[in-house]
Design a protein around this motif. Structure first.
Motif, mmCIF file in Angstrom:
data_model
loop_
_atom_site.group_PDB
_atom_site.id
_atom_site.type_symbol
_atom_site.label_atom_id
_atom_site.label_comp_id
_atom_site.label_asym_id
_atom_site.label_seq_id
_atom_site.Cartn_x
_atom_site.Cartn_y
_atom_site.Cartn_z
ATOM 1 N N ILE A 34 2.075 2.263 -2.282
ATOM 2 C CA ILE A 34 0.981 2.374 -2.696
ATOM 3 C C ILE A 34 0.320 3.805 -2.893
ATOM 4 C CG2 ILE A 34 -1.571 1.808 -2.200
ATOM 5 C CD1 ILE A 34 -0.476 -0.977 -1.198
ATOM 6 N N LEU A 35 0.970 4.444 -1.603
ATOM 7 C CA LEU A 35 0.469 5.874 -1.577
ATOM 8 C C LEU A 35 1.152 6.637 -2.748
ATOM 9 C CD1 LEU A 35 -0.739 8.452 0.027
ATOM 10 C CD2 LEU A 35 1.650 8.704 1.020
ATOM 11 N N LEU A 36 2.525 6.423 -2.984
ATOM 12 C CA LEU A 36 3.060 7.235 -3.900
ATOM 13 C C LEU A 36 2.604 6.759 -5.435
ATOM 14 C CD1 LEU A 36 6.712 7.015 -2.813
ATOM 15 C CD2 LEU A 36 5.438 8.973 -2.717
ATOM 16 N N LEU A 37 2.030 5.577 -5.401
ATOM 17 C CA LEU A 37 1.505 5.215 -6.942
ATOM 18 C C LEU A 37 0.359 6.000 -7.107
ATOM 19 C CD1 LEU A 37 1.951 1.246 -6.892
ATOM 20 C CD2 LEU A 37 2.801 3.193 -8.460
ATOM 21 N N GLY A 38 -0.519 5.982 -5.986
ATOM 22 C CA GLY A 38 -1.486 6.883 -6.278
ATOM 23 C C GLY A 38 -1.210 8.621 -6.410
ATOM 24 N N LEU A 39 -0.328 8.918 -5.755
ATOM 25 C CA LEU A 39 -0.066 10.281 -5.891
ATOM 26 C C LEU A 39 0.474 10.686 -7.332
ATOM 27 C CD1 LEU A 39 2.084 11.427 -2.738
ATOM 28 C CD2 LEU A 39 -0.476 11.369 -3.307
ATOM 29 N N MET A 40 1.154 9.619 -7.974
ATOM 30 C CA MET A 40 1.681 9.847 -9.339
ATOM 31 C C MET A 40 0.718 9.742 -10.235
ATOM 32 S SD MET A 40 5.078 9.634 -9.232
ATOM 33 C CE MET A 40 5.589 8.987 -10.919
ATOM 34 N N LYS A 41 -0.601 9.394 -10.115
ATOM 35 C CA LYS A 41 -1.728 9.601 -11.095
ATOM 36 C C LYS A 41 -1.616 9.136 -12.445
ATOM 37 C CE LYS A 41 -3.209 13.948 -8.666
ATOM 38 N NZ LYS A 41 -3.509 15.482 -8.936
ATOM 39 N N ASP A 42 -0.875 7.855 -12.280
ATOM 40 C CA ASP A 42 -0.598 7.080 -13.535
ATOM 41 C C ASP A 42 -1.441 5.971 -13.703
ATOM 42 O OD1 ASP A 42 0.577 5.618 -15.726
ATOM 43 O OD2 ASP A 42 2.737 6.634 -15.327
ATOM 44 N N GLU A 43 -2.198 5.875 -14.960
ATOM 45 C CA GLU A 43 -3.203 4.734 -14.731
ATOM 46 C C GLU A 43 -2.541 3.509 -15.187
ATOM 47 O OE1 GLU A 43 -5.910 5.659 -18.272
ATOM 48 O OE2 GLU A 43 -5.695 7.716 -17.742
#
Length: 657
Positions: free
Chosen positions: A284-293
């Motif tokens: 979940i953290l890495l999904l946020g860091l990816m900044k991908d909608e």
């Protein structure tokens, strides 16, 4: 001596400890074997007394060999543990003797010695610790590696690298861990090489995470596609550690995109549904860091799980701060949970682009949505919303009203205080109550007289709000009105005003509170006693002593606590008198309250053997804060007699055994 020898073997612990104590001060070599024998006693008190006498009366050279011999006793863990603790306590004085004693065929003793030397961290033992890395026993080798890692000494890096590359998995595993903990960059190429060895990938990835060198990401990220799910998950957790250790999000996500391309989001989303909590959090953290909608949908689906809602919220905030407008389509939903969640995210991002959608949500049919929208729009610092927030002050739901008060207080710079004060004349009690709360929250000193007048309001909730507001404003005039409220016809108002006066330590209110101490309502008398204690005025001692005769046990207990706060011999004597109470709760309260007085040890020690376990634990905790030798002796005795596990644990924590 024969008599003492016999007594040391007696079945009565008190006789045994008395015999050991008699050896103190003799300083005869013939006493040392007896003291060493006592170190194997079943009683911790006997063992401790023996060690203390050895340390005080004899030089290390006189007893160290006997101490080390205790490590060989296989059927007496108490003796071994006492010896280990004593050796650790000797610190560097024991190093030379332990290094020599390591030359033994007994692998268990060798391990014990490494444990002791590892705790002491004497540089003189470093070579032995390094030699132990090649010990024939795997437990000795692993223990040496573990302690060398704790030392964090660069001088051991080469030896650990050699072990890592030796092929001995039993020691290579802790060697990788130790290299990570030491943090020397010299280990990085060797750790990267060790990644080729499948059984070592787990400790090596963990070590690389501890080192967090950005250049190693290129070697770690491919393991997100490893055939082993366990290694995939460990790679994710390792990358998360890089972020927490300060490696930039852009660097991390740039490498992930470069290496995994379009597969990156699919991999992260799949792991976000893992059955392992820590893996989900990393993903979940890495999904946020990816900044991908593309992450919005999956993240919102996960947000329904309370356990991960905060992690999802933080991830969405991370994405939204980079592009606030990208979240706007998510507000267009009939899903109440989703509206609430996006509203909370919008509050944290605090972008003006959300003003219109949040203004619309203020009038949503769901109360929670209205509350979230009120707070969210208030942090935008836009005065246009004030009128709409005032409407929420009369919302049918109290939590919405409270949110409106908080939201308006965030906008206090723009509030028209005279207009708010005029609202106190409203016929709507909800509006009057919440405007009063708001005036208190923004510390509207100019409203004090109007608030005082509102104490005559026929609505009890309005009067309670006045008490709350005046206790926040705290001017002399506010204290005067709080004192007036002590005579209110409703006991709840009298209680609230009394407690507020005690909390803010209002001046010249002791006499009024003393009068309140004779109130017909039990709870009011409790509040009066508690406030008198908070004020700490000696003038209150006699009235509080009178309350010790009260018919309500709750009042009596509160009066005891108040006397304990005020201190003084008169208060102390009154509390001691309550130790004879037949009510266990009152007795326990008296024991605890005596903890604030001096010279009460002899009074409290008998309660270590009270029939009530809660009284015993109260006495243990109070006495545990005192430093007298007699107190410690009595607590040590309790170790041999106490049967209640809760009390015993409290004693052990205080004595640190």
């Amino acid at each position: 001596m024969q008599k003492l020898t016999k007594q040391i073997n007696d079945s009565n612990v008190e006789i045994r400890i008395e015999a050991v104590v008699k050896l103190k001060g003799r300083k005869q070599l013939s006493c040392i074997p007896m003291l060493l024998k006592a170190m194997g006693d079943v009683s911790w008190r006997v063992r401790k007394a023996a060690v203390d006498i050895l340390f005080e009366d004899y030089s290390v050279e006189q007893y160290i060999e006997g101490l080390i011999q205790l490590l060989y006793i296989e059927d007496n863990a108490g003796a071994r543990n006492s010896a280990i603790e004593a050796l650790i306590r000797l610190k560097k004085k024991a190093t030379v003797f332990l290094v020599d004693a390591f030359k033994t065929p007994n692998k268990d003793v060798r391990k014990f010695i490494i444990d002791v030397l590892g705790e002491q961290m004497d540089p003189r033992s470093l070579q032995l610790m390094l030699d132990a890395l090649r010990d024939e026993d795997e437990n000795v080798r692993a223990t040496a590696v573990e302690h060398l890692g704790k030392r964090g000494e660069p001088s051991v890096v080469n030896a650990l690298i050699e072990i890592l590359e030796s092929g001995d998995l039993w020691t290579s595993y802790p060697a990788a861990d130790a290299l990570g903990r030491i943090g020397n960059k010299k280990a990085i190429p060797h750790l990267l090489a060790a990644l080729k060895n499948k059984p070592l990938r787990e400790p090596v990835l963990k070590a690389l995470g501890l080192l967090a060198d950005p250049s190693t990401l290129v070697h770690i990220i491919p393991f997100m596609e490893d055939t082993s799910r366990n290694i995939q998950e460990l790679a994710l957790k390792t990358i998360e550690i890089f972020y927490h250790k300060g490696v930039s999000a852009d660097l991390i996500t740039g490498e992930i995109r470069k290496i995994l391309g379009n597969k990156a989001m699919d991999i992260l989303i799949a792991h976000a549904w893992s059955n392992k909590r820590e893996v989900r959090i990393s993903s979940i953290l890495l999904l946020g860091l990816m900044k991908d909608e593309a992450a919005y949908g999956p993240l919102l689906d996960i947000s329904h799980e309370e356990e991960f809602s905060e992690d999802v919220r933080n991830a969405l905030v991370f994405i939204g701060r980079d592009n606030p407008a990208s979240l706007l389509p998510l507000f267009d939903t009939d899903n109440t949970h989703r509206k609430r969640f996006i509203g909370e995210v919008a509050e944290k991002i605090a972008s003006p682009v959300y003003y219109d959608v949040l203004e619309k949500m203020i009038f949503d049919e769901d109360g929670h949505v209205r509350s979230i929208a009120a707070i969210g729009i208030s942090v935008l610092n836009d005065p246009r919303v004030i009128g709409k927030l005032v409407i929420l002050l009369t919302d049918p739901y109290e939590d919405v009203q409270e949110a409106a008060v908080d939201a308006l207080s965030n906008l206090k710079t723009y509030l028209d205080k005279p207009k708010l004060i005029n609202m106190l004349k409203s016929e709507n009690p909800l509006l009057r109550k919440n405007v009063i709360r708001l005036l208190g929250k923004i510390n509207a000193v100019e409203s004090v007289n109007d608030l005082g007048f509102a104490l005559k309001d026929d609505n009890i909730k309005v009067r309670k709000a006045v008490i709350e507001a005046l206790s926040v404003i705290r001017t002399n005039e506010a204290v005067k009105y709080l004192t007036y409220a002590l005579t209110d016809e409703n006991p709840d108002i009298r209680i609230s005003s009394a407690l507020c006066l005690g909390m803010i330590k209002g001046k010249n209110v002791v006499d009024s509170l003393i009068i309140l101490a004779s109130d017909p309502d039990n709870s009011v008398r409790v509040a009066a006693a508690k406030s008198l204690g908070m004020l700490g005025d000696n003038k209150a001692v006699k009235p509080l002593i009178e309350l010790l005769k009260d018919k309500s046990g709750f009042v009596v207990a509160t009066a005891i606590e108040a006397l304990g706060i005020i201190d003084g011999n008169e208060a102390k004597g009154a509390i001691i008198g309550m130790l004879d109470s037949g009510d266990n709760e009152i007795k326990r309260t008296a024991i605890i309250s005596l903890g604030s007085f001096r010279n009460v040890e002899s009074t409290l020690i008998p309660f270590l053997r009270d029939n009530d376990w809660a009284a015993r634990i109260a006495a243990v905790r109070v006495l545990g804060r005192m430093t007298g030798a007699d107190v410690r002796t009595e607590l040590e005795k309790l170790l041999d007699t106490e049967e209640d596990p809760t009390v015993l644990k409290a004693v052990e924590e205080i004595l640190r055994v």
